[in-house]
Design an enzyme around this catalytic site. Structure first.
Site, PDB file in Angstrom:
ATOM      1  N   LYS A  61       1.007   4.127  -2.899  1.00 49.01           N
ATOM      2  CA  LYS A  61       0.671   5.527  -2.599  1.00 49.01           C
ATOM      3  C   LYS A  61       1.852   6.461  -2.886  1.00 49.01           C
ATOM      4  O   LYS A  61       1.652   7.596  -3.330  1.00 49.01           O
ATOM      5  CB  LYS A  61       0.204   5.654  -1.144  1.00 49.01           C
ATOM      6  CG  LYS A  61      -1.112   4.929  -0.869  1.00 49.01           C
ATOM      7  CD  LYS A  61      -2.239   5.392  -1.800  1.00 49.01           C
ATOM      8  CE  LYS A  61      -3.595   4.850  -1.402  1.00 49.01           C
ATOM      9  NZ  LYS A  61      -4.659   5.297  -2.333  1.00 49.01           N
ATOM     10  N   TYR A  98       0.831  -1.211   0.000  1.00 48.21           N
ATOM     11  CA  TYR A  98       0.000   0.000   0.000  1.00 48.21           C
ATOM     12  C   TYR A  98       0.866   1.261   0.000  1.00 48.21           C
ATOM     13  O   TYR A  98       0.620   2.202  -0.767  1.00 48.21           O
ATOM     14  CB  TYR A  98      -0.896  -0.046   1.243  1.00 48.21           C
ATOM     15  CG  TYR A  98      -1.926   1.046   1.344  1.00 48.21           C
ATOM     16  CD1 TYR A  98      -3.034   1.069   0.507  1.00 48.21           C
ATOM     17  CD2 TYR A  98      -1.810   2.042   2.312  1.00 48.21           C
ATOM     18  CE1 TYR A  98      -3.996   2.060   0.624  1.00 48.21           C
ATOM     19  CE2 TYR A  98      -2.768   3.032   2.444  1.00 48.21           C
ATOM     20  CZ  TYR A  98      -3.860   3.038   1.598  1.00 48.21           C
ATOM     21  OH  TYR A  98      -4.807   4.017   1.720  1.00 48.21           O
TER      22      TYR A  98
END
Lengths: 246, 79
Positions: free
Chosen positions: A157, A153
């Protein structure tokens, strides 16, 4: 200030907490909104509660073809070219790296990084031609700070930030801005389940002394979508109560 | 002038907003018609769409003038 009257916006992940708040605020500023997500009933419910100027476009962004086609689909249901793209959809597959499966990595990359690129690529073609447009992607503070258990993640990002800076340079000469909003610890159904002691510790690390709410994130998106933000591009607006000052 | 040349000229006029009389075969997109690098990419994409051809990156780089574009597309169409 910040009127979006006459503008058309596509919000992905609009059935989620942050996505719904973004859609509501864009709509409240006068925009026509196209709500996208995988859960048709939830999208329809939100569209119904907004009333006029709200449309839905169901799409599962883990399917590259669906991601590629979503901008055209949104423009078709709205009956207008897209002025604002909000890449909000995302998923997590949290686990420590040594236990992380290939599929945990690739699913997060596909939905959280690749699909925003596919959507931006499709949206840019029209925006460049029209010499106007806003692309806003929702990243996360963990893309900057990292977070144990979120290698996939956090990488996706952080990737959003690099991608957006590149697109901002490409699209700048045509008046199209590309920016990122990076929320910190936001109150959503996902964080509601945390034990009280964990919450207290987290809030203790936030100078503004509370968790964020979905409206805090949505307000930042409204600003970047507005004409008033015309000279802001390639930037990341951190909305985290001061938890990470970067 | 061939159909292809006519169509190319029309696309250039439309995309760059220049006067038709300026779009001569030897006109350079960047030096004579005021295009920037993004314009040239958009032009190539417009040619691809209009003529249903694929113009790879290395070929696109060599298309500097109106004539370059016409020649390339005519060659692709003849093949």
């Amino acid at each position: 200030m910040f009127s979006l009257s006459g503008k058309t916006a596509l919000v992905t992940g609009a059935s989620g907490g942050i996505g719904a708040a973004i859609a509501r605020q864009l709509h409240a500023q006068g925009a026509t909104v196209v709500l996208s997500g995988t859960r048709e009933a939830a999208l329809q419910e939100l569209a119904d509660s907004l009333g006029e100027r709200a449309h839905i476009a169901v799409a599962n962004l883990s399917d590259p073809a669906k991601a590629d086609g979503l901008v055209a689909k949104a423009e078709a249901v709205a009956g207008a070219p897209l002025d604002i793209l909000v890449n909000n959809a995302g998923l997590t597959r949290d686990t420590l790296a040594i236990r992380m499966k290939d599929s945990d990595w690739s699913q997060v990359m596909t939905v959280d990084l690749e699909s925003p690129f596919r959507l931006a690529r499709a949206a840019l073609k029209g925006m460049l031609r029209r010499r106007a447009g806003r692309i806003i992607s929702i990243a996360s503070v963990v893309g900057t700070t990292g977070n144990a258990g979120q290698a996939n993640y956090a990488a996706a990002k952080a990737g959003i930030v690099g991608m957006s800076k590149s697109l901002a340079q490409e699209a700048g000469p045509r008046g199209v801005t590309v920016n990122v909003v990076a929320p910190g610890f936001i109150e959503t159904p996902m964080t509601d389940v945390l034990p009280e002691t964990v919450r207290e510790k987290l809030v203790g690390s936030i100078p503004l002394g509370r968790m964020g709410n979905t409206g805090d994130v949505a307000s930042a998106v409204v600003y970047l979508a507005s004409d008033e933000a015309a000279w802001v591009t390639g930037t990341t607006l951190h909305v985290n109560g001061g938890m990470a000052m970067v | 002038m061939s159909d292809i040349a006519d169509k190319v000229k029309k696309i250039v006029v439309e995309h760059l907003g220049v006067d038709e009389s300026k779009v001569t075969p030897d006109a350079s997109f960047i030096d004579d018609l005021g295009a920037d690098s993004l314009d040239t990419v958009e032009l190539v994409m417009a040619f691809e769409e209009a003529f249903s051809v694929e113009i790879p990156e290395d070929a696109a780089e060599k298309i500097a003038t109106v004539k370059d574009a016409i020649d390339y597309i005519e060659k692709q169409k003849a093949a």
